[in-house]
Each structure stands twice: as structure tokens, then as C-alpha cells.
Design an enzyme around this catalytic site. Structure first.
Site, PDB file in Angstrom:
ATOM      1  N   ARG A  79       0.841  -1.215   0.000  1.00 35.15           N
ATOM      2  CA  ARG A  79       0.000   0.000   0.000  1.00 35.15           C
ATOM      3  C   ARG A  79       0.870   1.257   0.000  1.00 35.15           C
ATOM      4  NH1 ARG A  79      -0.463   4.684   2.639  1.00 35.15           N
ATOM      5  NH2 ARG A  79      -0.020   3.631   4.605  1.00 35.15           N
ATOM      6  N   ASP A  80       1.551   1.539   1.106  1.00 34.93           N
ATOM      7  CA  ASP A  80       2.333   2.778   1.193  1.00 34.93           C
ATOM      8  C   ASP A  80       3.474   2.743   0.193  1.00 34.93           C
ATOM      9  OD1 ASP A  80       3.028   5.263   2.122  1.00 34.93           O
ATOM     10  OD2 ASP A  80       3.381   4.656   4.188  1.00 34.93           O
ATOM     11  N   HIS A 110       5.276   4.735  12.579  1.00 41.16           N
ATOM     12  CA  HIS A 110       5.273   4.651  11.118  1.00 41.16           C
ATOM     13  C   HIS A 110       6.286   5.688  10.612  1.00 41.16           C
ATOM     14  CE1 HIS A 110       2.925   4.186   7.211  1.00 41.16           C
ATOM     15  NE2 HIS A 110       3.501   5.362   7.000  1.00 41.16           N
ATOM     16  N   HIS A 135       8.951   7.212   7.938  1.00 40.62           N
ATOM     17  CA  HIS A 135       9.566   7.279   6.602  1.00 40.62           C
ATOM     18  C   HIS A 135      11.036   7.634   6.816  1.00 40.62           C
ATOM     19  CE1 HIS A 135       6.024   6.802   3.937  1.00 40.62           C
ATOM     20  NE2 HIS A 135       5.391   7.069   5.069  1.00 40.62           N
ATOM     21  N   CYS A 177       4.443   9.182   0.155  1.00 35.40           N
ATOM     22  CA  CYS A 177       3.070   9.661   0.047  1.00 35.40           C
ATOM     23  C   CYS A 177       2.994  10.692  -1.075  1.00 35.40           C
ATOM     24  CB  CYS A 177       2.595  10.287   1.354  1.00 35.40           C
ATOM     25  SG  CYS A 177       0.939  10.987   1.177  1.00 35.40           S
ATOM     26  N   ASN A 216       9.276   4.108   3.346  1.00 32.31           N
ATOM     27  CA  ASN A 216       9.194   3.776   4.774  1.00 32.31           C
ATOM     28  C   ASN A 216      10.494   3.132   5.230  1.00 32.31           C
ATOM     29  OD1 ASN A 216       6.360   3.285   3.478  1.00 32.31           O
ATOM     30  ND2 ASN A 216       5.972   3.681   5.626  1.00 32.31           N
TER      31      ASN A 216
HETATM   32  P1  HMG Z   1     -13.326  14.423  -2.346  1.00 30.30           P
HETATM   33  O1  HMG Z   1     -13.028  14.937  -3.720  1.00 30.30           O
HETATM   34  O2  HMG Z   1     -13.598  15.424  -1.239  1.00 30.30           O
HETATM   35  O3  HMG Z   1     -14.512  13.387  -2.432  1.00 30.30           O
HETATM   36  O4  HMG Z   1     -12.123  13.482  -1.937  1.00 30.30           O
HETATM   37  P2  HMG Z   1     -16.060  13.613  -2.359  1.00 30.30           P
HETATM   38  O5  HMG Z   1     -16.518  12.975  -1.108  1.00 30.30           O
HETATM   39  O6  HMG Z   1     -16.389  15.050  -2.623  1.00 30.30           O
HETATM   40  O7  HMG Z   1     -16.559  12.760  -3.636  1.00 30.30           O
HETATM   41  C1  HMG Z   1     -16.252  13.150  -4.967  1.00 30.30           C
HETATM   42  C2  HMG Z   1     -16.421  11.979  -5.914  1.00 30.30           C
HETATM   43  O8  HMG Z   1     -15.453  10.986  -5.613  1.00 30.30           O
HETATM   44  C3  HMG Z   1     -17.786  11.276  -5.816  1.00 30.30           C
HETATM   45  O9  HMG Z   1     -18.090  10.819  -7.138  1.00 30.30           O
HETATM   46  C4  HMG Z   1     -17.519  10.083  -4.975  1.00 30.30           C
HETATM   47  O10 HMG Z   1     -18.364   8.976  -5.200  1.00 30.30           O
HETATM   48  C5  HMG Z   1     -16.098   9.732  -5.384  1.00 30.30           C
HETATM   49  P3  HMG Z   1     -19.208  11.553  -8.027  1.00 30.30           P
HETATM   50  O11 HMG Z   1     -20.440  11.462  -7.172  1.00 30.30           O
HETATM   51  O12 HMG Z   1     -18.712  12.959  -8.190  1.00 30.30           O
HETATM   52  O13 HMG Z   1     -19.218  10.735  -9.255  1.00 30.30           O
HETATM   53  N1  HMG Z   1     -15.407   9.075  -4.275  1.00 30.30           N
HETATM   54  C6  HMG Z   1     -14.842   7.855  -4.312  1.00 30.30           C
HETATM   55  N2  HMG Z   1     -14.702   6.958  -5.282  1.00 30.30           N
HETATM   56  C7  HMG Z   1     -14.088   5.791  -4.969  1.00 30.30           C
HETATM   57  N3  HMG Z   1     -13.612   5.515  -3.741  1.00 30.30           N
HETATM   58  C8  HMG Z   1     -13.713   6.398  -2.748  1.00 30.30           C
HETATM   59  C9  HMG Z   1     -14.352   7.630  -3.021  1.00 30.30           C
HETATM   60  N4  HMG Z   1     -14.607   8.700  -2.261  1.00 30.30           N
HETATM   61  C10 HMG Z   1     -15.256   9.579  -3.021  1.00 30.30           C
HETATM   62  N5  HMG Z   1     -13.231   6.115  -1.530  1.00 30.30           N
HETATM   63  C11 HMG Z   1     -11.238  11.622  -0.685  1.00 30.30           C
HETATM   64  C12 HMG Z   1     -12.059  12.897  -0.631  1.00 30.30           C
HETATM   65  C13 HMG Z   1     -10.968  11.191   0.744  1.00 30.30           C
HETATM   66  C14 HMG Z   1     -12.008  10.554  -1.429  1.00 30.30           C
HETATM   67  C15 HMG Z   1      -9.926  11.893  -1.429  1.00 30.30           C
HETATM   68  O14 HMG Z   1      -9.322  12.985  -0.822  1.00 30.30           O
HETATM   69  C16 HMG Z   1      -8.973  10.721  -1.391  1.00 30.30           C
HETATM   70  O15 HMG Z   1      -9.184   9.701  -2.016  1.00 30.30           O
HETATM   71  N6  HMG Z   1      -7.850  10.884  -0.657  1.00 30.30           N
HETATM   72  C17 HMG Z   1      -6.895   9.806  -0.442  1.00 30.30           C
HETATM   73  C18 HMG Z   1      -5.479  10.296  -0.610  1.00 30.30           C
HETATM   74  C19 HMG Z   1      -4.532   9.158  -0.340  1.00 30.30           C
HETATM   75  O16 HMG Z   1      -4.824   7.993  -0.557  1.00 30.30           O
HETATM   76  N7  HMG Z   1      -3.308   9.497   0.149  1.00 30.30           N
HETATM   77  C20 HMG Z   1      -2.304   8.537   0.477  1.00 30.30           C
HETATM   78  C21 HMG Z   1      -2.638   7.702   1.700  1.00 30.30           C
HETATM   79  S1  HMG Z   1      -2.294   8.535   3.228  1.00 30.30           S
HETATM   80  C22 HMG Z   1      -0.618   8.212   3.545  1.00 30.30           C
HETATM   81  O17 HMG Z   1       0.075   7.696   2.704  1.00 30.30           O
HETATM   82  C23 HMG Z   1      -0.061   8.517   4.922  1.00 30.30           C
HETATM   83  C24 HMG Z   1       0.155   7.256   5.771  1.00 30.30           C
HETATM   84  O18 HMG Z   1       1.041   6.358   5.136  1.00 30.30           O
HETATM   85  C25 HMG Z   1       0.725   7.654   7.160  1.00 30.30           C
HETATM   86  C26 HMG Z   1       1.937   8.588   7.075  1.00 30.30           C
HETATM   87  O19 HMG Z   1       2.918   8.251   6.391  1.00 30.30           O
HETATM   88  O20 HMG Z   1       1.863   9.642   7.693  1.00 30.30           O
HETATM   89  C27 HMG Z   1      -1.171   6.521   6.007  1.00 30.30           C
HETATM   90 MG    MG Z   2       3.198   6.504   5.158  1.00 32.17          MG
END
Ligand code: HMG
Ligand code: MG
Length: 297
Positions: free
Chosen positions: A11-12, A204, A206, A237, A246
Site C-alpha cells: 500500500r504505502d 510509522h 519514513h 506519500c 518507509n
Molecule cells: P473528495 O473529492 O472530497 O470526495 O475526496 P467527495 O466525497 O467530494 O466525492 C467526490 C467523488 O469521488 C464522488 O463521485 C464520490 O463517489 C467519489 P461523483 O459522485 O462525483 O461521481 N469518491 C470515491 N470513489 C471511490 N472511492 C472512494 C471515493 N470517495 C469519493 N473512496 C477523498 C475525498 C478522501 C475521497 C480523497 O481525498 C482521497 O481519495 N484521498 C486519499 C489520498 C490518499 O490515498 N493518500 C495517500 C494515503 S495517506 C498516507 O500515505 C499517509 C500514511 O502512510 C501515514 C503517514 O505516512 O503519515 C497513512
Molecule cells: Mg506513510
């Protein structure tokens, strides 16, 4: 002492690689990680596919994934749409991911720090009602590229709200890999005042500034026993400038073996997997242990 390794490579790791691997290669990676002895393997994310195209095949991946006995395969879920998708595909463990800072909450979730909880609350409630286990991440626990240093109290306050939703564990993310052992001590020392002991915490790290292993050892000495790591040290990320891979799982296992801490992981088999993965990604593994052991294999 026993340390649980929470493997985040599929995933990450893969979310921040330029190459998007074919679904069957991802499945083989997860199977090989389980065969090497990892017991928790974060498999993918049910986020918006446009935000993280590398993991857009989450459904297909899980549908064809052979599950090994005793292995958990958590996935990231930010919102109810993500939860619906996860439930349809047999997920039993999810992780929500909050931000300690406004800038990252906006960039990573399109929410404010406050409104992220409105998004998470129904996810956790429904997930628990469906018998799922829910972990929570807090990102930007030490500093943020836009806001600078982050106060431990800010992290504790976000962490407390995530635990109060019903999450079993908080994983403290140094998303941009900037922390040092002193920061880690200060952060971990801030949790008990809010009644949160090390048994509820994971770390966690990096490895951007090469501090991940030193930070991990500091956290272990503070009583934390769950450590996130990615095989071969891949990852980052996409929504945080300067987030690199990581802590490499191999580097962690090497240190734990040296400390006499049992992990159940077969290091050589893990290294072989990371070398195979490096071939698929077209770049060498940044892990020092992978590089050192590769010469003997
Ligand atoms: P948004 O644009 O605010 O979404 O994004 P929304 O709620 O306004 O919805 C807009 C459209 O997206 C809608 O479709 C939804 O159905 C669709 P429409 O009605 O317009 O056709 N939609 C989705 N489709 C599929 N799957 C979904 C989904 N949600 C909405 N889940 C949202 C908000 C949270 C979805 C967006 O910001 C997002 O996907 N963010 C994720 C970013 C991400 O994955 N980042 C990396 C992971 S975090 C990380 O790596 C850190 C970590 O490792 C810890 C660390 O290192 O610190 C964990
Ligand atoms: Mg991370």
C-alpha cells in the site's frame, strides 16, 4: 519482548512508485510477504482512484488474493464510499488516516482537521457494526512541509479523537521522515497525560533523513511494540513533498534479530522478494540490508 511488524509495502510502498504494477504482480508480492512470515500486510487502498491511480485495482486485487491462515490484510478507507467498496470485497480490517495539520488534511483528504472526523465517524461506526477492526493513522506527527514543526499536543488531540471513534490502535506517522529520537521521545511522552499508553500506539517512520531505525529503537525503548515498515524500503506519500520510502522491513528485521527479538520473519526470503520487486519496479531497493545480503545471494 515481541514486536509486531505491520507491513505496508503493497500500500504505502506501491502508492508512490512511478510504475503501476500489474495486479498479478501485486498479488504475488502479497503472497510472498506472507510466505516470508509477515502476519499483517496492508494490501491496498479504497481511496478515490484518481487520487492514487497506482492502487485503482483494489477490487480486482482482493478478489483474486489467496488468503493465508493467520494473516490479516488491512486496507486504507477514508470515507463511506471506500467502506462500501471494502465490504463488498471481503475486507475484515481497515485503517482510516487522519492528519495532525490543516495543510495536509486539505491536500490529502480535501477536508479540514475538524471536518476529517465527520468523514471518519460513520466509517468507523459502520465498520465496527460489521465486525471489522479499525486502525487509525495520524500523519505529520513531527513536522509538516507547509507549517513546520508540529507540537506533540496537537498530535495527541487528533489521536485522542481517532481512538474515541473506536479505533484499536494509533499509528504515528512521520510522513516526511524528518523526526529524530528526541522528537520521538517528546511525542511518546505526551500521550500518557491523556491516558493513552504505548500498547495503543504504533510507529510509522519514513526514512527521508535516515532516522527511521534510530527512531524505531527509541519507540521500542518507550514500550511501543508495533512497527510499520515496507519491504525493500519502497514508497512514500504522493500528497506530501519529500516523503520517501518507509523504514525497510529488512533493516528492521536485521536490527530486531540482533536484539534477540523474535519476529517470525525469514529475512533471506524477504530479501529475495524485495530483489524480485526491484526488478519489477525498475529501480534498486534503497534498503541497506537488502543491498548487503544481495551480494551473498
Ligand atoms: P473528495 O473529492 O472530497 O470526495 O475526496 P467527495 O466525497 O467530494 O466525492 C467526490 C467523488 O469521488 C464522488 O463521485 C464520490 O463517489 C467519489 P461523483 O459522485 O462525483 O461521481 N469518491 C470515491 N470513489 C471511490 N472511492 C472512494 C471515493 N470517495 C469519493 N473512496 C477523498 C475525498 C478522501 C475521497 C480523497 O481525498 C482521497 O481519495 N484521498 C486519499 C489520498 C490518499 O490515498 N493518500 C495517500 C494515503 S495517506 C498516507 O500515505 C499517509 C500514511 O502512510 C501515514 C503517514 O505516512 O503519515 C497513512
Ligand atoms: Mg506513510
Amino acid at each position: 519482548m515481541k514486536v509486531t511488524i505491520y507491513e505496508v509495502g503493497p500500500r504505502d510502498g506501491l502508492q508512490n512508485e512511478d510504475v503501476t504494477l500489474p495486479v498479478e504482480v501485486k498479488r504475488e508480492l502479497i503472497e510472498r510477504l506472507a510466505e516470508a512470515g509477515l502476519r499483517t500486510i496492508e494490501a491496498t487502498s479504497f481511496v478515490h482512484p484518481k487520487w492514487v491511480p497506482q492502487l485503482a485495482d483494489a477490487e480486482e486485487l482482493l478478489d483474486g488474493l489467496p488468503r493465508a491462515d493467520g494473516v490479516r490484510y488491512p486496507v486504507l478507507v477514508p470515507n463511506e464510499r471506500g467502506l462500501d467498496r471494502a465490504l463488498e470485497h471481503g475486507v475484515t480490517d481497515i485503517a482510516i488516516f487522519g492528519s495532525a495539520t490543516e495543510s495536509f488534511a486539505q491536500r490529502n483528504l480535501n477536508r479540514t482537521v475538524d471536518s476529517q472526523f465527520d468523514m471518519f465517524a460513520p466509517v468507523v461506526e459502520r465498520a465496527l457494526a460489521n465486525g471489522l477492526r479499525v486502525r487509525a493513522y495520524v500523519s505529520m506527527c513531527f513536522a509538516d512541509p507547509w507549517e513546520g514543526p508540529v507540537a506533540p499536543e496537537q498530535v495527541v488531540s487528533v489521536g485522542r479523537r481517532l481512538l474515541d471513534l473506536g479505533c484499536y490502535e494509533l499509528s504515528l506517522g512521520d510522513t516526511i521522515g524528518i523526526g529524530t529520537p528526541r522528537h520521538v521521545e517528546a511525542l511518546l511522552d505526551a500521550f500518557p497525560a491523556d491516558g493513552i499508553g504505548p500498547e495503543r500506539l504504533a510507529v510509522h517512520f519514513h526514512d527521508t533523513y535516515g532516522q527511521a531505525l534510530a527512531n524505531t529503537l527509541t519507540a521500542l525503548r518507550k514500550g511501543v511494540t508495533v512497527v510499520d515498515a515496507s519491504a525493500g524500503g519502497i514508497g512514500g506519500c504522493p500528497y506530501a513533498r519529500s516523503a520517501t520510502g518507509n523504514l525497510a522491513t529488512e533493516d528492521l528485521v536485521w536490527m530486531l534479530d540482533g536484539l534477540g527479538v523474535e519476529t517470525g520473519v525469514n529475512l533471506r526470503s524477504l530479501v529475495a522478494t524485495s530483489l524480485w520487486l526491484a526488478g519489477k519496479l525498475g529501480r534498486p531497493s534503497p534498503s541497506r540490508v537488502v543491498q548487503a545480503l544481495a551480494k551473498e545471494m
